[in-house]
Design an enzyme around this catalytic site. Sequence first.
Site, PDB file in Angstrom:
ATOM      1  N   LYS A 171       0.817  -1.218   0.000  1.00  0.00           N
ATOM      2  CA  LYS A 171       0.000   0.000   0.000  1.00  0.00           C
ATOM      3  C   LYS A 171       0.852   1.270   0.000  1.00  0.00           C
ATOM      4  O   LYS A 171       0.328   2.372  -0.174  1.00  0.00           O
ATOM      5  CB  LYS A 171      -0.945  -0.014   1.199  1.00  0.00           C
ATOM      6  CG  LYS A 171      -1.997  -1.118   1.113  1.00  0.00           C
ATOM      7  CD  LYS A 171      -2.823  -1.216   2.372  1.00  0.00           C
ATOM      8  CE  LYS A 171      -3.904  -2.282   2.216  1.00  0.00           C
ATOM      9  NZ  LYS A 171      -3.347  -3.633   1.970  1.00  0.00           N
TER      10      LYS A 171
ATOM     11  N   GLY B  72      -5.134 -14.223   7.884  1.00  0.00           N
ATOM     12  CA  GLY B  72      -5.260 -14.555   9.289  1.00  0.00           C
ATOM     13  C   GLY B  72      -4.724 -13.518  10.243  1.00  0.00           C
ATOM     14  O   GLY B  72      -4.852 -13.675  11.455  1.00  0.00           O
TER      15      GLY B  72
ATOM     16  N   VAL C 278      -9.136  -9.739   6.088  1.00  0.00           N
ATOM     17  CA  VAL C 278     -10.454 -10.056   5.559  1.00  0.00           C
ATOM     18  C   VAL C 278     -10.905 -11.469   5.925  1.00  0.00           C
ATOM     19  O   VAL C 278     -12.096 -11.729   6.114  1.00  0.00           O
ATOM     20  CB  VAL C 278     -10.452  -9.859   4.023  1.00  0.00           C
ATOM     21  CG1 VAL C 278      -9.595 -10.918   3.333  1.00  0.00           C
ATOM     22  CG2 VAL C 278     -11.853  -9.888   3.465  1.00  0.00           C
TER      23      VAL C 278
ATOM     24  N   THR D 285     -16.403  -5.056  -0.495  1.00  0.00           N
ATOM     25  CA  THR D 285     -16.507  -3.627  -0.812  1.00  0.00           C
ATOM     26  C   THR D 285     -16.754  -3.361  -2.294  1.00  0.00           C
ATOM     27  O   THR D 285     -17.432  -2.411  -2.652  1.00  0.00           O
ATOM     28  CB  THR D 285     -15.241  -2.880  -0.371  1.00  0.00           C
ATOM     29  OG1 THR D 285     -14.099  -3.480  -0.999  1.00  0.00           O
ATOM     30  CG2 THR D 285     -15.070  -2.957   1.141  1.00  0.00           C
TER      31      THR D 285
END
Length: 660
Positions: free
Chosen positions: A410, A450, A455, A472
């Site tokens: 990210k 996990g 998620v 989403t």
Amino acid sequence: MVYRWRSLFLLVSDTVLLGLSLWFSLWIRFDGGVPEKYYENFGNLLFPYILVFLGAFFFFGMYRRAWAYASIGEALALAGAVTAGSLGSLIVSLVWFPGPLPFPRSFWILNWILAVVLAGGSRFVWRLFRDYGLGLKKKKKGSRVLIAGAGAAGVLVAKELKSHYNGGIRILGFVDDDPLKQKVIVQGIPVLGTSEEIPALAAGHKIQEIIIAMPSAAGKAKRRIVALGKETGAKVKILPGVYDLIDGRVKISRIRDVDVEDLLGRDPVKVDLDGIAQYIRGQVVLVTGGGGSIGSELCRQIASYNPKALLILDACENNVYEIDLELKKAFPDLHIVSLVKDVRDRRSVIQAFKAYRPQVVFHAAAHKHVPMMEYNPEDAIKNNVMGTYHVAQVADMFKAKKFVLISTDKAVNPTSFMGASKRLAELVVQYLDTVSETSYVAVRFGNVLGSAGSVLPLFKKQIAEGGPVTVTHPAMVRFFMTIPEAVQLVIQAGAMAKGGEIFVLDMGEPVKIMDLARSLIELSGLEPGKDIDIKITGTRPGEKLYEELLTAEEGVTATTHKRIFVARPGALLPDLIEEKIIARIVSGSLPQTGEQALEMVREFLPGFKEQETGTSLPEEPGGQPERRAGRGDRETGDWLTVQNRLRERKEEENMAAKMV
């Protein structure tokens, strides 16, 4: 007691059978018409012959072996014992009857063959009883099983199922995509075809269970076989992963239901154990964020490489307590120090380094939840940028050898404050590498299955509650890794580090979150859209539909490890880093509001959030962008001047220099 009775039974049985083998050898040699003189010799030599054979059997351990599990090793031992007994009896004959042999030469050959057949047959009958019951036990109508994979793992599964579920399971056959295995018989079980034929074979043979015995197969191959298996209506199970088998955590017989981690599997990660051990063994190792999902696994794996001491630093007391308790039980001889400290508190960091002098530092402490950091962007800067600088700069002060920053995909072309803060943290450690003798590196990887807040646990919780499962966006894709796999590669990257690199881990193929949700619902025995609904909620603040591992200008360079690459760095701009990041940290003038955080990020990432309207910050319930005027807001004048803070920091560094 059972052992003694079994040995006594075998001893009596061998005495009778060896005597019979001697007699039948004579009888066969002379077609039933044995001359009188050989009768006399037989009577004189029967007892010493049997004693010699029994002695050989004892020597070769024939009475200590578990014949219910007899295999080639036992067969070779039996042949050796009979051969020794035959040679021994021949020597006895020469001593007992000087001159010509008491029996024809062919007698010895016949006796060897008959002794192997009779003594061996009496033993291997136990194997037949165990495997097949010889028809004495009525077989149950067991579950009809098809094994996917006729390799070593598949053979082990077949053996275990026969051993533990005699009659309770009927193995109808294997499927395997290897052309050389087609139509052959393995362990008495036919290879019926390829994996593509699973639906037809399952229908033709009324298969009830399909067991996937391919522990090293890639996730794509497993997903395909699971999908084919689901078409048949049969229950699909899987053999544990190859690392679980090697580490001894599970046994072959521990076949379990397919889990989503199996479908996202990777080729096995191979690490350079010598290289890892060399830079960790005998060193004091610090793991910040050591109580988190990644940090705790780092601690587990580092502990196995025999460091001199392991320092676990985390701001959460409960997390530190749990990993401390676990590791002290698993590694009682390892010196473990647990530190409840916050990386934003520079004095606490200095105290930890002063007391324990860590030589290798893994910096995993970070705020990582994208939506949360969109509402708290200034705190993302403080924790992820300032916290990284504190630990990294103090590591330089105390002459640490290596500093490894755990980063994220990210951070590449970020659209979130979490990603942007991690990108700034990368720039900080790259800058420090240019001015320090400590080797600084960063390691980027994607989502970890996990981990806390990921998620997968969320989907499992939603399914347990009856749904709906929330996604989403239907086109959302992510890279995934398991926690142990990601940590192994992080430690390996640390071994390869020379300084200044950003290592990028090969995450395999990206996975659609929608497919992940459907797979998890199906693996729970439910049907998507019927038993459990999937609800599209819309992308959250800061989220991208897909993640990247490299910026446009970085490119990638291969390393000696096929799963690890090095991003080629762009221009570093050290003056900008010193002025806009380090000076602000030193002076206490970091952003105190969302708007200030946005301004700071845009100084390094000019296009950050330009495509969004307004300030691009999430709105609070009242509808207004979040604004926090804290005591650090420079407009309030509550903080010390920049000059005073610089002077204070200089004094701290002088103090630390005296400690070193």
